[in-house]
Write an enzyme that holds these catalytic residues in place. Sequence first.
Site: not given
Length: 822
Positions: A88, A483
């Site tokens: 770059e 239960s």
Amino acid sequence: MFLRIVGYLFGIGTMLGLIVAAGVAWYVSDLTSDLPDYEVLSRYEPPVTTRVHAVNGSLMAEYAHERRLYLPIQAMPELLKEAFLSAEDKNFYSHKGISLSGLARAVVINIQNYGSGKRLVGASTITQQVSKNFLLSNERSIDRKIKEAILSLRIERAYSKDKILELYLNEIFLGLGSYGVAGASLAYFNKSVNELNLQEIAYLASLPKAPNNYHPYRYTKRAIEHRNTIVNRMLNNGYITQDEADEAKKQPLGVNPRPKGSYLFASEYFTEEVRREIIQRYGSDALYEGGLSIRTTLDPRLQIAARSALIKGLMSYDKKRGYRGPVAKLEPSADWGISLNKVKPFSDVPEWTLASVLSVNDKEARVGLRPPTGVDGKIVADRTEVSIILKSNRWIKKVALKDQKRRTAKTIDGILNIGDVIYVEKSKDEKRPGYLLRQPPAVGGAIVAMDPHTGRVLAMVGGFSFAQSQFNRATQAYRQPGSAFKPFVYAAALDNGYTPSSVVLDGPIRIDQGASLGIWEPKNYGGKYAGPSTLRLGIEKSRNLMTVRLAKDMGMPLVAEYARRFGIYDKMLPVLSMALGSGETTVMRMVSAYSVLANGGKRIKPSLIDRIQDRYGKTIFKHEERVCETCSASEWNGQDEPELIDNRDQVLDPMTAYQITSMMEGVVQRGTAARLRTMNRPIAGKTGTTNEEKDAWFMGYSTDLAVGVFVGFDRPKPMGRGSTGGGLAAPIFRSFMEVALKDVPPVKFRIPAGIQLIPINRKTGLRARAGSPGVILEAFKPGTRPPTTLSVIGFEEDLARGSLTVTPQANRAVVSGTGGLY
């Protein structure tokens, strides 16, 4: 004359120059008047990936709109920085923000390419790209380029080169949904940047301009060529040797994309619950952009054990109901593999493979296994065929029909047809060779394992497959516990003057609920009665009628208060049917409530998260709320050891907690969960089954681990006679606990100070001689003791109303105090 003309022209030129200069100055001044503030770069907080980890540090999931991990420049390998500089801006460390030589070269190239249709070549430095990416738009105009140049010069004066490069390398888009070099390294190679080799680094450096043009699979040849160009530039810039360059250019791209979604096997339900909690707590932006580090409470070993136990239990029930048919049906085609590949399997059940029936006779079926898709998105060319043998899959002889009816088939060609898509799994049992036919269970279920002392959720599975259904039956399914709720009725009684040897009548009862509801006549499971029985026997045998009488004797407002205190219900309707667990709650709430019984009565907050840190490492949430004021001492000078201050609420008397625990140990030793007795370790628990066997529960705990299991259809319907908590849920509990406690020595439940262990007759509750048949040691609080004569709760009241009919023998037994009928 000539000199006069020259002077005249010079004056005009000077004037024109001044006018142009003034115009340029005015133009530049106008552009700079609304330039963005470049100082925001010092406060830059890019969207960063949030990562979720298990308790051992294993990565569970990542969440991000932009898959980015911010990496300081000091943590980046030199070779990585050199590759991007070569690609770059090779003069980055020498220019002042603008490269005049690069600009001149771009002008020459663009003039040469004028009219050719080629794209214009840019000359942006890395600083200019930072200016554009952070402060400007992507507009292609002279104005934007000038602004970019001015900002670049200012940025260069304000920030160091390393800071500018750090901003650039963390911001750029590099394809595959990744931003920044750290995110791209994981996205493309499933590696950290420090693990990348030269050719991998060069490929990443080739991507900033146009990552889609160098896609590793769509444009592989072009991508390799461009990567090699970057390698050559690195060579020309002196960053690598000729040998290194030659070797790198020989290599393939070697892309190995990181999988998305959940990374830790079996953690999908847990991870999704954490995701929802983070959004609820901090919002969506914090999750997908905040870069949070979330350490969960999940124990991977226990999570896998929980998944395995639940799947085994659900499949066991489902197989008994018969084979329901294929997953899908394929039309005849030249390549069955392509058609089969379109059918998506459960991604979180890797043991199973989709298969298509190719041929079938009376004893076996020939099936083709679904060909996988490669990382390039293409279906692999190989085709694999295996056999399904009837003798290894006898369960499929029962073919499920509508209305829970079944037919029996004698041959496999009466069950499977060509084109059927089924699931298969390779057999691990030598007695059943080949492949086994599998089907996703129609019934649902959930399991939660929790540290009862802290509320940390160690494992949670919300169903058979998250890929099949994301509905979490551990936290989102509100079901009747049946239960399994009874221990809290009994805990309320023990906390308010009753003892484990208190006797309640187990016999028929009629409850007038008023004109609107009429008469309610509850029944015991099985329809039988045991007569006068102790509270212990009521729990052990799960007697509905005893529980109703006990709740009626105490008053339902008291039971409702205890249900709220334990966190089972926020506001329970104080009616007697609720004493039998007819209200709806979740597995998570029930496990939290049982944890209170296990830890001696301390309130706990269930949590899936240990701590959360922000992107800077600051802890913003911690589940542990206990305080240790002396833990920060720098050295020991003879002071006492640091002590954690437990500031949690005491919601139940520790003695009551032990009494109910001891009674639920009896459930395992002699009661409805006796199949767990052979685990040979202290376990307390309670089964739960609702009307018509629509819900099956088992809740249990050891000294340091509380576990809840639920089984039931998502749309409640009967599961069949015998589908009880003891028959369906308890075996799942056992399978999990055998793995979870494998290397843990048995530890007895701690007896609180003040508890007296007194020998009593297990059936009558009366004091007895130790060592006599039917005698147990029962836990009594100070000031209480076993009765010397029998008093039966509910007997005289029902007898006086005429709502109870007993034999003369039973009446004599109660009146004389010699015990009831058993």
